[in-house]
Motif scaffolding. Structure first.
Motif, PDB file in Angstrom:
ATOM      1  N   VAL A  74      -2.648   4.379  19.889  1.00 44.74           N
ATOM      2  CA  VAL A  74      -2.150   4.185  18.538  1.00 44.74           C
ATOM      3  C   VAL A  74      -0.790   3.529  18.671  1.00 44.74           C
ATOM      4  N   ILE A  75      -0.592   2.432  17.964  1.00 38.90           N
ATOM      5  CA  ILE A  75       0.678   1.716  18.013  1.00 38.90           C
ATOM      6  C   ILE A  75       1.305   1.756  16.629  1.00 38.90           C
ATOM      7  N   GLU A  76       2.522   2.251  16.559  1.00 41.10           N
ATOM      8  CA  GLU A  76       3.266   2.283  15.305  1.00 41.10           C
ATOM      9  C   GLU A  76       4.219   1.095  15.279  1.00 41.10           C
ATOM     10  N   LEU A  77       4.116   0.298  14.214  1.00 44.22           N
ATOM     11  CA  LEU A  77       4.952  -0.897  14.070  1.00 44.22           C
ATOM     12  C   LEU A  77       6.257  -0.623  13.335  1.00 44.22           C
ATOM     13  N   GLY A  78       6.342   0.510  12.685  1.00 44.40           N
ATOM     14  CA  GLY A  78       7.535   0.837  11.919  1.00 44.40           C
ATOM     15  C   GLY A  78       7.174   1.145  10.481  1.00 44.40           C
ATOM     16  N   PRO A  79       8.179   1.391   9.660  1.00 44.14           N
ATOM     17  CA  PRO A  79       7.912   1.761   8.265  1.00 44.14           C
ATOM     18  C   PRO A  79       7.253   0.623   7.481  1.00 44.14           C
ATOM     19  N   ARG A  80       6.520   1.005   6.451  1.00 41.24           N
ATOM     20  CA  ARG A  80       5.797   0.043   5.614  1.00 41.24           C
ATOM     21  C   ARG A  80       6.740  -0.967   4.986  1.00 41.24           C
ATOM     22  N   SER A  81       7.862  -0.499   4.471  1.00 40.13           N
ATOM     23  CA  SER A  81       8.786  -1.416   3.817  1.00 40.13           C
ATOM     24  C   SER A  81      10.168  -1.258   4.408  1.00 40.13           C
ATOM     25  N   GLY A 133       0.827  -1.204   0.000  1.00 41.00           N
ATOM     26  CA  GLY A 133       0.000   0.000   0.000  1.00 41.00           C
ATOM     27  C   GLY A 133       0.856   1.245   0.000  1.00 41.00           C
ATOM     28  N   PHE A 134       0.194   2.365   0.102  1.00 40.80           N
ATOM     29  CA  PHE A 134       0.901   3.645   0.027  1.00 40.80           C
ATOM     30  C   PHE A 134       1.222   4.243   1.397  1.00 40.80           C
ATOM     31  N   HIS A 135       0.733   3.651   2.474  1.00 38.16           N
ATOM     32  CA  HIS A 135       1.008   4.179   3.807  1.00 38.16           C
ATOM     33  C   HIS A 135       2.513   4.123   4.085  1.00 38.16           C
ATOM     34  N   LYS A 136       2.975   5.002   4.911  1.00 44.04           N
ATOM     35  CA  LYS A 136       4.405   5.049   5.235  1.00 44.04           C
ATOM     36  C   LYS A 136       4.721   4.292   6.521  1.00 44.04           C
ATOM     37  N   VAL A 137       3.783   4.309   7.472  1.00 39.49           N
ATOM     38  CA  VAL A 137       3.989   3.672   8.778  1.00 39.49           C
ATOM     39  C   VAL A 137       2.869   2.661   9.011  1.00 39.49           C
ATOM     40  N   ARG A 138       3.231   1.479   9.470  1.00 37.98           N
ATOM     41  CA  ARG A 138       2.263   0.428   9.796  1.00 37.98           C
ATOM     42  C   ARG A 138       1.710   0.697  11.198  1.00 37.98           C
ATOM     43  N   THR A 139       0.375   0.644  11.342  1.00 38.24           N
ATOM     44  CA  THR A 139      -0.265   1.032  12.599  1.00 38.24           C
ATOM     45  C   THR A 139      -1.335   0.037  13.046  1.00 38.24           C
ATOM     46  N   LEU A 140      -1.629   0.096  14.342  1.00 38.02           N
ATOM     47  CA  LEU A 140      -2.672  -0.684  15.012  1.00 38.02           C
ATOM     48  C   LEU A 140      -3.379   0.244  15.991  1.00 38.02           C
ATOM     49  N   LEU A 141      -4.521  -0.194  16.483  1.00 34.76           N
ATOM     50  CA  LEU A 141      -5.183   0.473  17.600  1.00 34.76           C
ATOM     51  C   LEU A 141      -5.428  -0.552  18.698  1.00 34.76           C
ATOM     52  N   ARG A 142      -5.438  -0.051  19.907  1.00 31.80           N
ATOM     53  CA  ARG A 142      -5.755  -0.881  21.065  1.00 31.80           C
ATOM     54  C   ARG A 142      -6.605  -0.016  21.985  1.00 31.80           C
ATOM     55  N   PHE A 143      -7.670  -0.612  22.570  1.00 37.30           N
ATOM     56  CA  PHE A 143      -8.551   0.175  23.440  1.00 37.30           C
ATOM     57  C   PHE A 143      -9.310  -0.748  24.381  1.00 37.30           C
ATOM     58  N   ASP A 144      -9.849  -0.138  25.426  1.00 41.22           N
ATOM     59  CA  ASP A 144     -10.702  -0.830  26.380  1.00 41.22           C
ATOM     60  C   ASP A 144     -12.139  -0.419  26.131  1.00 41.22           C
ATOM     61  N   VAL A 145     -13.052  -1.366  26.304  1.00 35.02           N
ATOM     62  CA  VAL A 145     -14.471  -1.059  26.169  1.00 35.02           C
ATOM     63  C   VAL A 145     -15.213  -1.610  27.377  1.00 35.02           C
ATOM     64  N   GLY A 146     -16.058  -0.776  27.918  1.00 32.79           N
ATOM     65  CA  GLY A 146     -16.954  -1.119  29.024  1.00 32.79           C
ATOM     66  C   GLY A 146     -18.174  -0.249  28.819  1.00 32.79           C
ATOM     67  N   ASP A 147     -18.413   0.648  29.751  1.00 31.67           N
ATOM     68  CA  ASP A 147     -19.481   1.626  29.564  1.00 31.67           C
ATOM     69  C   ASP A 147     -19.088   2.646  28.499  1.00 31.67           C
ATOM     70  N   THR A 148     -17.772   2.873  28.368  1.00 36.11           N
ATOM     71  CA  THR A 148     -17.239   3.819  27.390  1.00 36.11           C
ATOM     72  C   THR A 148     -16.025   3.197  26.715  1.00 36.11           C
ATOM     73  N   ILE A 149     -15.531   3.869  25.693  1.00 35.20           N
ATOM     74  CA  ILE A 149     -14.266   3.504  25.064  1.00 35.20           C
ATOM     75  C   ILE A 149     -13.187   4.260  25.824  1.00 35.20           C
ATOM     76  N   GLN A 150     -12.194   3.552  26.330  1.00 36.61           N
ATOM     77  CA  GLN A 150     -11.146   4.182  27.131  1.00 36.61           C
ATOM     78  C   GLN A 150      -9.779   3.670  26.711  1.00 36.61           C
ATOM     79  N   ASN A 151      -8.756   4.395  27.131  1.00 37.52           N
ATOM     80  CA  ASN A 151      -7.360   3.981  26.953  1.00 37.52           C
ATOM     81  C   ASN A 151      -7.016   3.658  25.501  1.00 37.52           C
ATOM     82  N   LEU A 152      -7.540   4.462  24.596  1.00 42.45           N
ATOM     83  CA  LEU A 152      -7.261   4.263  23.171  1.00 42.45           C
ATOM     84  C   LEU A 152      -5.788   4.554  22.911  1.00 42.45           C
TER      85      LEU A 152
END
Length: 171
Positions: free
Chosen positions: A155-162, A134-153
């Motif tokens: 962003v995790i960067e894994l490093g460059p695409r290639s 793909g064309f993205h430069k940085v590989r990313t993920l999200l991590r979060f907690d869910v209960g009554d609300t969405i919390q502790n969101l």
């Protein structure tokens, strides 16, 4: 409940993904998995919920186009191609109207974005792309907690695409 959110792996799973998702209760993959092996690796680590993307064979992947998930006090709608807030494709507009989710999760664009869409009263989440295609430069993920609300969101960067090739400077 802690969720690890990934998309657009395109048949590549970085070992760091499983490290970052180690403390998650579930892994959600928002499509373009690429091959069954990636999904199998995720499923071996944690319960994994996926949707198929435009590069995936829905029969070979054994994942639906849409997932509607109730976790904590929140309803999630996950689909690979949605459009962007507030201009979703007609299929997604119908799904939003029918299911009334609190959170819309998608992939496809390879663009990390989390935004409250006030027009549709839905939190839009796209984890970007975790693969090398793909064309993205940085590989990313999200991590979060869910209960009554969405919390502790997070962003995790894994490093460059290639991988970058470094050539020594000539002397």
């Amino acid at each position: 409940m802690r969720i690890g959110l990934i998309s657009d792996t395109h048949s590549y799973l970085d070992d760091k993904v499983l490290h970052y998702f180690q403390q998650c209760d579930e892994i959600w993959h928002a499509g373009d998995v690429g091959n069954r092996q990636v999904l199998t690796q995720l499923q071996a680590a944690k319960p994994t919920i996926a949707v198929y993307g435009n590069i995936d064979d829905p029969h070979g992947l054994d994942a639906p186009e849409v997932q509607v998930l109730d976790r904590g006090a929140k309803r999630f709608l996950m689909i690979h191609i949605a459009g962007r807030p507030p201009k979703y494709n007609s299929h997604v507009r119908n799904l939003l109207s029918c299911h009334r989710p609190d959170v819309l999760i998608c992939g496809h664009s390879h663009i990390l974005k989390v935004e409250m869409d006030r027009q549709n009263n839905v939190l839009y989440m796209n984890p970007g792309a975790a693969g090398r295609h793909g064309f993205h430069k940085v590989r990313t993920l999200l991590r979060f907690d869910v209960g009554d609300t969405i919390q502790n969101l997070e962003v995790i960067e894994l490093g460059p695409r290639s991988r970058q090739t470094i050539t020594p400077a000539s002397s």
